[in-house]
Write an enzyme that holds these catalytic residues in place. Structure first.
Site, PDB file in Angstrom:
ATOM      1  N   ASP A  80       0.843  -1.193   0.000  1.00 47.05           N
ATOM      2  CA  ASP A  80       0.000   0.000   0.000  1.00 47.05           C
ATOM      3  C   ASP A  80       0.878   1.243   0.000  1.00 47.05           C
ATOM      4  O   ASP A  80       2.096   1.161   0.204  1.00 47.05           O
ATOM      5  CB  ASP A  80      -1.003  -0.001   1.155  1.00 47.05           C
ATOM      6  N   TYR A  82       2.800   4.919   0.738  1.00 45.81           N
ATOM      7  CA  TYR A  82       3.398   5.561   1.903  1.00 45.81           C
ATOM      8  C   TYR A  82       2.336   6.420   2.580  1.00 45.81           C
ATOM      9  O   TYR A  82       1.518   7.054   1.919  1.00 45.81           O
ATOM     10  CB  TYR A  82       4.587   6.429   1.487  1.00 45.81           C
ATOM     11  N   PHE A  93       6.919   1.887  -4.086  1.00 44.20           N
ATOM     12  CA  PHE A  93       8.312   2.099  -3.667  1.00 44.20           C
ATOM     13  C   PHE A  93       8.858   3.482  -4.029  1.00 44.20           C
ATOM     14  O   PHE A  93       9.960   3.830  -3.624  1.00 44.20           O
ATOM     15  CB  PHE A  93       9.246   1.012  -4.232  1.00 44.20           C
ATOM     16  N   HIS A 202      11.319  -9.396   1.026  1.00 42.39           N
ATOM     17  CA  HIS A 202      11.016  -7.980   0.864  1.00 42.39           C
ATOM     18  C   HIS A 202      12.294  -7.160   1.054  1.00 42.39           C
ATOM     19  O   HIS A 202      13.152  -7.525   1.875  1.00 42.39           O
ATOM     20  CB  HIS A 202       9.962  -7.557   1.893  1.00 42.39           C
TER      21      HIS A 202
END
Length: 234
Positions: A80, A82, A93, A202
């Site tokens: 999701d 920031y 990202f 991740h």
């Protein structure tokens, strides 16, 4: 469909909603489903309660604007947006150039440098990737300020799962980069007989640097080049 998009544009004039025309056609049936109507209603309710939602309405579909349907060659899947002011820009990202580079993106940059020898940028804006055919797709497209994961129950996953499945079914070859358990769970939507799925931990430091050494970026480019497709300038 236009009405739905206008409702989603939460902060400025509805006419400025950005979603690229080919995606409008591809996603038309999703915009017309009941779950999407409910999603919009919940977003409107939150706005009426004075809640701040990121990204701004004109950036919710930025990934689709920058990467038209016929240009998609690579998909990077995030979770999701920031949740801090000014950071979310509709690309997973990625942050605007005037914001500090987030820890996960720092590790992505480090891996690209180790993998391909590319100099690490001094900013976190991934617009250039998107313009080359990298769909930077968050599974959840909005979030409440300072509350990560706050919109996980609105229905966005149904929408983005449909996108992943449609890409898998209608495209001849794509590279999917799935980082972390959440992204890896989406592999069930992808036809592995047609597409390349690259899985890794991740890139967050919380994953104890398990992302390092995955070499996804060179693997991606080699796969694209083998099919006479243009490699990505990471």
């Amino acid at each position: 469909m236009v009405e739905y998009l206008s409702c989603l544009h939460l902060n400025v004039n509805p006419e400025n909603v950005k979603i690229e025309s080919s995606w409008k056609s591809i996603l038309k049936s999703e915009f017309e489903k009941e779950y999407f109507d409910n999603l919009v209603a919940q977003l409107k309710q939150q706005k009426s309660q004075g809640k701040t939602i990121f990204p701004p309405g004109n950036l919710i579909f930025k990934a689709f604007e920058l990467t038209p349907w016929d240009k998609v060659n690579v998909i990077i899947l995030g979770q999701d947006p920031y949740h801090n002011p000014g950071e979310a820009m509709g690309l997973c990202f990625s942050v605007p150039k005037d914001k500090r580079v987030p820890p996960s993106l720092k590790n992505i940059y480090k891996e690209i440098h180790a993998d391909l020898g590319i100099e690490i940028p001094d900013h976190g804006d991934l617009t250039n990737w998107a313009q080359q055919g990298v769909l930077l797709l968050n599974s959840i497209l909005t979030v409440e300020q300072n509350t990560p994961g706050s919109h996980k129950s609105l229905g966005w996953q149904q929408f983005t799962d449909a996108i992943i499945k449609t890409l898998s079914e209608q495209k001849e070859f794509l590279v999917f980069m799935l980082w972390g358990n959440y992204a890896k769970s989406k592999s069930t939507l992808i036809d592995e007989s047609k597409h390349l799925i690259l899985k890794a931990a991740h890139p967050s430091p919380l994953a104890r640097f398990g992302f390092a050494g995955c070499r996804h970026f060179s693997q991606c480019n080699k796969a694209l080049e083998a099919r006479k497709l243009k490699s990505i300038e990471w």
